[in-house]
Design a protein around this motif. Sequence first.
Motif, mmCIF file in Angstrom:
data_model
loop_
_atom_site.group_PDB
_atom_site.id
_atom_site.type_symbol
_atom_site.label_atom_id
_atom_site.label_comp_id
_atom_site.label_asym_id
_atom_site.label_seq_id
_atom_site.Cartn_x
_atom_site.Cartn_y
_atom_site.Cartn_z
ATOM 1 N N UNK A 223 0.805 -1.212 0.000
ATOM 2 C CA UNK A 223 0.000 0.000 0.000
ATOM 3 C C UNK A 223 0.834 1.257 0.000
ATOM 4 N N UNK A 224 2.018 1.163 0.528
ATOM 5 C CA UNK A 224 2.693 2.425 0.787
ATOM 6 C C UNK A 224 3.706 2.844 -0.256
ATOM 7 N N UNK A 225 4.113 1.935 -1.128
ATOM 8 C CA UNK A 225 5.199 2.296 -2.028
ATOM 9 C C UNK A 225 4.705 3.007 -3.281
ATOM 10 N N UNK A 226 5.249 4.164 -3.544
ATOM 11 C CA UNK A 226 4.958 4.900 -4.764
ATOM 12 C C UNK A 226 6.165 4.749 -5.679
ATOM 13 N N UNK A 242 7.967 5.885 0.144
ATOM 14 C CA UNK A 242 6.799 5.568 0.959
ATOM 15 C C UNK A 242 5.825 6.732 1.006
ATOM 16 N N UNK A 243 4.551 6.429 1.073
ATOM 17 C CA UNK A 243 3.574 7.497 1.261
ATOM 18 C C UNK A 243 3.829 8.180 2.602
ATOM 19 N N UNK A 284 10.348 10.310 9.230
ATOM 20 C CA UNK A 284 11.103 10.303 7.999
ATOM 21 C C UNK A 284 10.478 9.255 7.080
ATOM 22 N N UNK A 285 10.501 9.490 5.769
ATOM 23 C CA UNK A 285 9.822 8.543 4.868
ATOM 24 C C UNK A 285 10.678 7.303 4.592
ATOM 25 N N UNK A 286 10.030 6.223 4.295
ATOM 26 C CA UNK A 286 10.760 5.053 3.803
ATOM 27 C C UNK A 286 11.122 5.301 2.345
ATOM 28 N N UNK A 327 7.018 14.317 -8.139
ATOM 29 C CA UNK A 327 6.068 13.834 -9.125
ATOM 30 C C UNK A 327 5.298 12.637 -8.571
ATOM 31 N N UNK A 328 6.027 11.710 -7.966
ATOM 32 C CA UNK A 328 5.376 10.521 -7.418
ATOM 33 C C UNK A 328 4.381 10.916 -6.330
ATOM 34 N N UNK A 329 4.779 11.821 -5.484
ATOM 35 C CA UNK A 329 3.877 12.265 -4.413
ATOM 36 C C UNK A 329 2.701 13.028 -5.008
ATOM 37 N N UNK A 330 2.972 13.770 -6.074
ATOM 38 C CA UNK A 330 1.920 14.538 -6.736
ATOM 39 C C UNK A 330 0.877 13.630 -7.348
ATOM 40 N N UNK A 331 1.342 12.578 -8.002
ATOM 41 C CA UNK A 331 0.411 11.615 -8.599
ATOM 42 C C UNK A 331 -0.492 11.038 -7.538
#
Length: 617
Positions: A223-226, A242-243, A284-286, A327-331
Amino acid sequence: MSDVIHLLPDSVANQIAAGEVIQRPASVLKELVENSIDAGATFIQIQIKDAGRTLIQVVDNGKGMSETDARMAFERHATSKISSADDLFSLKTMGFRGEALASIAAVAQVELRTRRADDELGIFVEIAGTRIFKQEMVQCNIGTSFQVKNLFFNVPARRRFLKSDNVEKSHIFTEFYRITLVNPSVAFSFFDGDDEIFQLPVSNVRLRIENVFGKNSKKKWQQQLLTIETSTNLVNIYGFVGKPEFAQKSAIQYFFVNGRYMRHPYFHKAVLLAYNQMIQATESPNYFIYFDIDPQTIDVNIHPTKTEIKFENEQAIWSILSSSIKEALGKFNIVPSIDFDQEGALDLRSNLTNPENIRPPQTNFNPEYNPFGTSNYKRPVLDWEDLYGGFERKGKNSPLYPVDSSDVVLPSSISIETESTQQLIDNIETNSANFQYKNRFIITSIKSGLLMIDQHRAHLRILFDTFLNQIEQRKALSQQILFPELLELTVDDNLVFEQMLVDLHNVGFDFEKNENYNYYVKGIPDMLGPVSVIELLLNMLDKAKTTADDFINNLHNIIALSLAETSSVKVGQRLTSEEMNDIIDRLFACANYNSTPDGKKIMNIFSSEEIDRLFSK
Ligand code: ADP
Ligand code: MG
């Protein structure tokens, strides 16, 4: 006078060199497994015994060695991987220094069996402390197997320097992760003694991450990997971030370049900045980020154990990395508008071979979702009695006591009433009405003025003292849960968790160990509020892991604080005046009613004089 300078014998020189390369069992594992990868193995089986002290065995199906090579491999500076200094700048292999095997053989008892596909017989070499004991032709499988026994058998000082089994194992796992995460096309199997604790089939990167770290309910990798993916003529960057909501204090963070693990504080910063505002400062993000780059443009650290790598175009890569993550977070609809670094943006775009990759995200931004704060978020209102499950009152206005309080020793602090406590309690005007301000503060009139108490912090202090006391008195009550929940841990988390088990038990948890570092949670502390037990345990684990080396000493506090945090009254919760009274009563029964366990101010008094002054005109 005669000359005094002489060359050191090989055995001594090798032992000195070994000091650099081989520091602990984990270093042996790293060197052997890297060699197997360099030898083109597609399957590598690892076994350790006693955290690698007595045995580290690595078996591969790689290309094997000839008779001469099998012997040569143990010489210092013997390598098949580079032959001139220039080769250093186009490295495609993990190893290149030709030091590892010589170093290992200087400080351990080593058995090598190796056979090439075209050879009928293989070679067996036994070597210890740089002395060859045996070399003969044998029947063996294609590939290579190394057994490294009794590490530092001849260097007692280094042996003593090793840490506890759990610490040594966690170093081993660290190396194992660094190699397996960047080699998903190689299958791995890992035995600790006779237990197979990792079985990693050939897969893609995403599955490899899942297989290595487990399907831990908090970290739910699926679920968490972008995905991030950017190709430019300078560098290709791909991998996963990670989200934001999965960010944690001890995040799992990996950079790899050209198939090799690296540390890169500068790029790390780029990642963190891309998450700016989306996660709390303490979290901190994964991430798992892979760089492919022309080896000529990086400088692989020549030092055997260092993992920092220099890049020629660090700033440009910073921009590419940063946009790629944004970009990944934006998507994922988190960033309302993407803000490309203006500076890097120009050459970045002209650098992109595939500008498609960085088009701004569609802006179907979800207005409900507020990653920046909790202001929109309404906590479900909990029933007061639920919250205090396991407590009872001994009279209408009495404080809440744990049920069956004859069994539970109340905090010893209850009897410690310093003068000022007593004064303050006397000070509270009997039957004075309480008032709740902004669903956060309890305001009550005292003789000397107005007392303002932060309800959450006060309750945190009360519950912390109670839980801490229970842990220390081992008197907590447990409540069985109907459907045991499964706690899935990674191997290294399990090492920490094992250290917490006794205390968790004392505070009312009941676990049944399942295979593979999984536990069924069968009982929970009776006083626990309605919370997700698994999340709570994982949070505790996170805290324990991030509380420096000395966490054992802090373990009681960590556990008590986590329990108190999850069970305490929150800011924003409406309280009845009875509930406010309870909090006031119980707060002043605490030895330290002025501040929370983590040092925050609980109350403030506005003195009558101050108030009088305000209204003097
Ligand atoms: P390096 O890896 O820096 O070359 P090492 O001391 O680790 O130095 O290994 C020396 C040489 O031994 C390697 O260059 C390689 O030719 C050979 N070798 C080591 N391990 C293996 C293996 N598992 N399979 C095939 N060859 C190996
Ligand atoms: Mg090597």
